[in-house]
Scaffold this active site. Structure first.
Site, short mmCIF file in Angstrom:
data_model
loop_
_atom_site.label_atom_id
_atom_site.label_comp_id
_atom_site.label_asym_id
_atom_site.label_seq_id
_atom_site.Cartn_x
_atom_site.Cartn_y
_atom_site.Cartn_z
CG ASN A 25 -7.61 -2.58 -6.35
OD1 ASN A 25 -6.61 -3.67 -6.30
ND2 ASN A 25 -7.86 -1.79 -5.66
CG ASP A 29 -2.24 0.87 0.95
OD1 ASP A 29 -2.19 1.37 0.22
OD2 ASP A 29 -2.73 0.95 2.13
#
Ligand code: FPP
Length: 243
Positions: free
Chosen positions: A68, A20
């Site tokens: 996503n 991340d």
């Protein structure tokens, strides 16, 4: 004692990484998000290279989640392009170095060419057993559990004799050893639908480093942090494994 470091304590064999912070890394440099993701691929390469030397036998990384798809089309397309390039450019080397590549996640919904590339990469490295690299792609833990349930229902087996071990073998991560440590970078502290079955007894570590800055040193720190943890798997005594 939970926090006393012990250098001869066993390190993790299987580390799972939630990579991340690519967007924030790019933003901090006034760059487009795409360049953050590209730098993220370089961090992934450095980290994979260092993992066996740190005693790991398996690394699972979260490359693209079932959630996503909600990102702008251009970013989705960038991430698809990166996995395509990564597999195409690194497959020979990974194969030579004894790495088995697996791509857990849903194949449906992936562009046909990516599907073909990942299937070929899995087939070409299937014989390797020095290291297992799992790049979770179009992966979500809930979707994977639902897919496993569907496979079981279609198998015609008797539900009365279904065990946890049998069910686990129907997940798309079934070739991997138990997850010892889940690391999330960038300071966020969520699992985000990653390996929720597999990480049931994993240690969790949140490292304050943006993913593109990750590499051998950060992974070594994660391994050291793991060594200080005492794992009991629900029992009273420290132990290596559940059960
Ligand atoms: C999170 O950063 C990262 C991702 C959504 C994708 C991870 C992908 C890579 C590291 C590229 C390499 C991938 C493969 C499969 C080769 P973010 O964009 O959410 O960052 P932010 O939270 O700072 O915006």
């Amino acid at each position: 004692m939970a926090d006393s470091p012990s250098s001869d304590a066993e390190g993790p064999r299987h580390v799972a990484l939630i990579m991340d912070g690519n967007g924030r890394w790019a933003k901090a440099r006034g760059l487009p998000r795409a360049l953050g993701h590209r730098a993220g691929v370089e961090a992934l390469k450095r980290t994979v290279q260092a993992a066996p030397e740190l005693g790991l036998t398996c690394l699972t990384v979260f490359g693209f989640s079932t959630e996503n798809w909600r990102r702008p089309a251009a970013e989705v397309s960038e991430l698809m392009g990166l996995v395509r390039n990564y597999v195409e450019s690194d497959l020979d080397r990974l194969e030579r170095e004894g790495v088995r590549l697996r791509i857990p996640g849903r194949r449906e919904g992936l562009p046909d060419d990516i599907r073909a590339i990942v299937e070929r990469a899995e087939a070409r490295t299937a014989h390797n057993d020095r290291f297992l690299l799992q790049v979770a792609f179009n992966y979500g833990s809930r979707a994977d559990i639902v897919d496993a349930a569907r496979r079981f229902a279609l198998s015609g087996e008797d539900p009365a004799i279904l065990t946890e071990d049998r069910f686990e073998r129907l997940l798309s991560t079934s070739d991997a050893p138990p997850v010892d440590l889940v690391v999330r970078t960038s300071g966020e502290r969520r699992l985000s639908n990653f390996l929720m079955w597999e990480a049931a007894y994993a240690e969790l570590l949140f490292q304050d480093v943006l993913w593109p800055d990750y590499g051998p040193d950060a992974l070594a720190k994660a391994v050291e942090a793991f060594r200080t943890r005492e794992r009991r798997f629900g029992g009273l005594e420290p132990t290596r494994q559940a059960g």
